[in-house]
Scaffold this active site. Sequence first.
Site, PDB file in Angstrom:
ATOM      1  N   CYS A 122       0.812  -1.228   0.000  1.00 18.73           N
ATOM      2  CA  CYS A 122       0.000   0.000   0.000  1.00 18.73           C
ATOM      3  C   CYS A 122       0.843   1.275   0.000  1.00 18.73           C
ATOM      4  O   CYS A 122       0.317   2.355  -0.260  1.00 18.73           O
ATOM      5  CB  CYS A 122      -0.977   0.001   1.171  1.00 18.73           C
ATOM      6  SG  CYS A 122      -2.165  -1.334   1.057  1.00 18.73           S
ATOM      7  N   HIS A 261      -2.895   7.458   2.154  1.00 22.52           N
ATOM      8  CA  HIS A 261      -3.371   6.160   1.668  1.00 22.52           C
ATOM      9  C   HIS A 261      -4.760   5.893   2.249  1.00 22.52           C
ATOM     10  O   HIS A 261      -4.974   6.009   3.457  1.00 22.52           O
ATOM     11  CB  HIS A 261      -2.386   5.071   2.076  1.00 22.52           C
ATOM     12  CG  HIS A 261      -2.924   3.695   1.867  1.00 22.52           C
ATOM     13  ND1 HIS A 261      -3.457   3.285   0.667  1.00 22.52           N
ATOM     14  CD2 HIS A 261      -3.025   2.636   2.708  1.00 22.52           C
ATOM     15  CE1 HIS A 261      -3.869   2.032   0.777  1.00 22.52           C
ATOM     16  NE2 HIS A 261      -3.621   1.615   1.999  1.00 22.52           N
ATOM     17  N   ASN A 291      -9.979   0.187   0.086  1.00 20.84           N
ATOM     18  CA  ASN A 291      -8.516   0.271   0.066  1.00 20.84           C
ATOM     19  C   ASN A 291      -8.016  -0.391  -1.217  1.00 20.84           C
ATOM     20  O   ASN A 291      -8.096  -1.606  -1.359  1.00 20.84           O
ATOM     21  CB  ASN A 291      -7.972  -0.434   1.315  1.00 20.84           C
ATOM     22  CG  ASN A 291      -6.452  -0.462   1.357  1.00 20.84           C
ATOM     23  OD1 ASN A 291      -5.776  -0.210   0.359  1.00 20.84           O
ATOM     24  ND2 ASN A 291      -5.917  -0.790   2.520  1.00 20.84           N
TER      25      ASN A 291
HETATM   26  N1  COA Z   1     -18.657  -7.173  10.400  1.00 18.60           N
HETATM   27  C1  COA Z   1     -19.059  -7.346  11.669  1.00 18.60           C
HETATM   28  N2  COA Z   1     -18.218  -7.627  12.662  1.00 18.60           N
HETATM   29  C2  COA Z   1     -16.908  -7.732  12.367  1.00 18.60           C
HETATM   30  C3  COA Z   1     -16.423  -7.570  11.059  1.00 18.60           C
HETATM   31  C4  COA Z   1     -17.361  -7.273  10.051  1.00 18.60           C
HETATM   32  N3  COA Z   1     -16.992  -7.081   8.769  1.00 18.60           N
HETATM   33  N4  COA Z   1     -15.068  -7.721  11.066  1.00 18.60           N
HETATM   34  C5  COA Z   1     -14.742  -7.979  12.334  1.00 18.60           C
HETATM   35  N5  COA Z   1     -15.846  -7.986  13.113  1.00 18.60           N
HETATM   36  C6  COA Z   1     -15.959  -8.228  14.556  1.00 18.60           C
HETATM   37  C7  COA Z   1     -14.788  -8.976  15.105  1.00 18.60           C
HETATM   38  O1  COA Z   1     -14.956 -10.368  14.922  1.00 18.60           O
HETATM   39  C8  COA Z   1     -14.836  -8.580  16.555  1.00 18.60           C
HETATM   40  O2  COA Z   1     -15.798  -9.343  17.194  1.00 18.60           O
HETATM   41  P1  COA Z   1     -15.579  -9.842  18.717  1.00 18.60           P
HETATM   42  O3  COA Z   1     -15.467  -8.581  19.529  1.00 18.60           O
HETATM   43  O4  COA Z   1     -16.811 -10.647  18.991  1.00 18.60           O
HETATM   44  O5  COA Z   1     -14.304 -10.639  18.700  1.00 18.60           O
HETATM   45  C9  COA Z   1     -15.345  -7.140  16.514  1.00 18.60           C
HETATM   46  O6  COA Z   1     -15.947  -6.978  15.223  1.00 18.60           O
HETATM   47  C10 COA Z   1     -14.274  -6.099  16.685  1.00 18.60           C
HETATM   48  O7  COA Z   1     -13.168  -6.455  15.849  1.00 18.60           O
HETATM   49  P2  COA Z   1     -11.931  -5.535  15.726  1.00 18.60           P
HETATM   50  O8  COA Z   1     -10.925  -6.198  14.860  1.00 18.60           O
HETATM   51  O9  COA Z   1     -11.514  -5.105  17.094  1.00 18.60           O
HETATM   52  O10 COA Z   1     -12.583  -4.283  14.990  1.00 18.60           O
HETATM   53  P3  COA Z   1     -11.935  -2.915  14.654  1.00 18.60           P
HETATM   54  O11 COA Z   1     -12.697  -1.801  15.217  1.00 18.60           O
HETATM   55  O12 COA Z   1     -10.444  -2.937  14.895  1.00 18.60           O
HETATM   56  O13 COA Z   1     -12.163  -2.830  13.075  1.00 18.60           O
HETATM   57  C11 COA Z   1     -10.870  -3.149  11.082  1.00 18.60           C
HETATM   58  C12 COA Z   1     -11.587  -3.821  12.246  1.00 18.60           C
HETATM   59  C13 COA Z   1     -10.267  -4.232  10.211  1.00 18.60           C
HETATM   60  C14 COA Z   1     -11.895  -2.333  10.300  1.00 18.60           C
HETATM   61  C15 COA Z   1      -9.787  -2.184  11.654  1.00 18.60           C
HETATM   62  O14 COA Z   1      -9.002  -2.880  12.613  1.00 18.60           O
HETATM   63  C16 COA Z   1      -8.885  -1.670  10.583  1.00 18.60           C
HETATM   64  O15 COA Z   1      -9.309  -0.944   9.700  1.00 18.60           O
HETATM   65  N6  COA Z   1      -7.585  -1.992  10.654  1.00 18.60           N
HETATM   66  C17 COA Z   1      -6.649  -1.561   9.654  1.00 18.60           C
HETATM   67  C18 COA Z   1      -6.769  -2.403   8.435  1.00 18.60           C
HETATM   68  C19 COA Z   1      -6.038  -1.807   7.275  1.00 18.60           C
HETATM   69  O16 COA Z   1      -6.106  -0.627   7.074  1.00 18.60           O
HETATM   70  N7  COA Z   1      -5.328  -2.635   6.521  1.00 18.60           N
HETATM   71  C20 COA Z   1      -4.599  -2.223   5.390  1.00 18.60           C
HETATM   72  C21 COA Z   1      -3.451  -1.385   5.784  1.00 18.60           C
HETATM   73  S1  COA Z   1      -2.619  -0.810   4.368  1.00 18.60           S
END
Ligand code: COA
Length: 340
Positions: A122, A261, A291
């Site tokens: 990315c 990004h 993304n």
């Molecule tokens: N729909 C519903 N629930 C979801 C889900 C979805 N699409 N994806 C994950 N969950 C759930 C998880 O299972 C978790 O459940 P639990 O509490 O029962 O275990 C809960 O939501 C919280 O998960 P968490 O990972 O803590 O959520 P978050 O607020 O961190 O959001 C992302 C998840 C992936 C959106 C966030 O972490 C993120 O954007 N990270 C960066 C990713 C990124 O940018 N990657 C590329 C970098 S270049």
Amino acid sequence: MEESVVAAVLCGLGAWLPPRVLTNEEIATRLDTSDEWIRSRTGIAERRVAGPGTSTVDMAVAAGELALASAGAGDPAAEAPAVDAVVLATATPDQVCPASAPQVAARLGLGEVNAVDVNAVCSGFLYALATASGFIAGGIARRVLVVGADAFTTLVDPDDRGTVPIFGDGAGAVVLRAGDADELGALGPFALHSDGALADLLMVPAGGAKQRRSDDPRDYFLDMQGQAVFRQASTRMAEASRTVLDQAGWTVGDVDRFIGHQANIRILQSTAKYLGLPQDALVVNIERTGNTSAASIPLAMADAQRDGNLMAGQKVLLSAFGAGLTWGATLLRWPALVGA
Ligand code: COA
């Protein structure tokens, strides 16, 4: 007489998205998620999917054609708007071997030019801009087509609700030409960094030289530790941004537009907060694209240019973060572009 510094100057811009739209609602018909969850956690409403029949090279060629046309239209005195190098940022080349940039150059009819892939995932577009700037500063090329293109949905496990909503496909491209450091569009300084000790945070385990084959199909898809990535992304983009601002003698208050990004709207907002940058300086198009990895910065540039959200002379800060880990930043004063 003082000799002026050779700089890479942005003089053309183009972007291309595949037509197939995948909405949050459609994802929610297949996976245990909802439009509300995806929008509130990521800022994404829909993304594009290249799908069968459209590859990374196809998308790169489409964006490259538009960028070359824009560069030609921007300079009526120019001869053919050809380039003597192509740098393609991608983590999803059409084949593992060879690189895809030579195919992009051939399809664009550019002849036997210098053509190379850069893989910083990315952050790839920023690394590609720096590579092209190095070609120009070193006298290796005078005009370079820099493309960011990724079919990232091919790396996403269709059954993983943690990654399916996040990623989309697309391509964006710019043309850089040799010019002076004090011109509008001149790029730099650059800050580029990596931390391979954290490679596991975002990785496709199988398919490479270390693990050619796996019996578990999930090993061929992206494994992402979302929360750790989130924290790293905001702080690293802010750090690299501060470095280039200091080097250029700009203050945060000088920045008119921040094109980061497009990983997650909350990452962009946190980065702005760490930097002390007003939220209205953020260029955001993630709602429509998701993304798109290496394509995200030029796609955001093209959308902002089209919407009148980028004006010639504005001070623009670019920053990216990606798997590797890799991150970086650079600056420019926005040029007058035609047909982007
Ligand atoms: N729909 C519903 N629930 C979801 C889900 C979805 N699409 N994806 C994950 N969950 C759930 C998880 O299972 C978790 O459940 P639990 O509490 O029962 O275990 C809960 O939501 C919280 O998960 P968490 O990972 O803590 O959520 P978050 O607020 O961190 O959001 C992302 C998840 C992936 C959106 C966030 O972490 C993120 O954007 N990270 C960066 C990713 C990124 O940018 N990657 C590329 C970098 S270049």
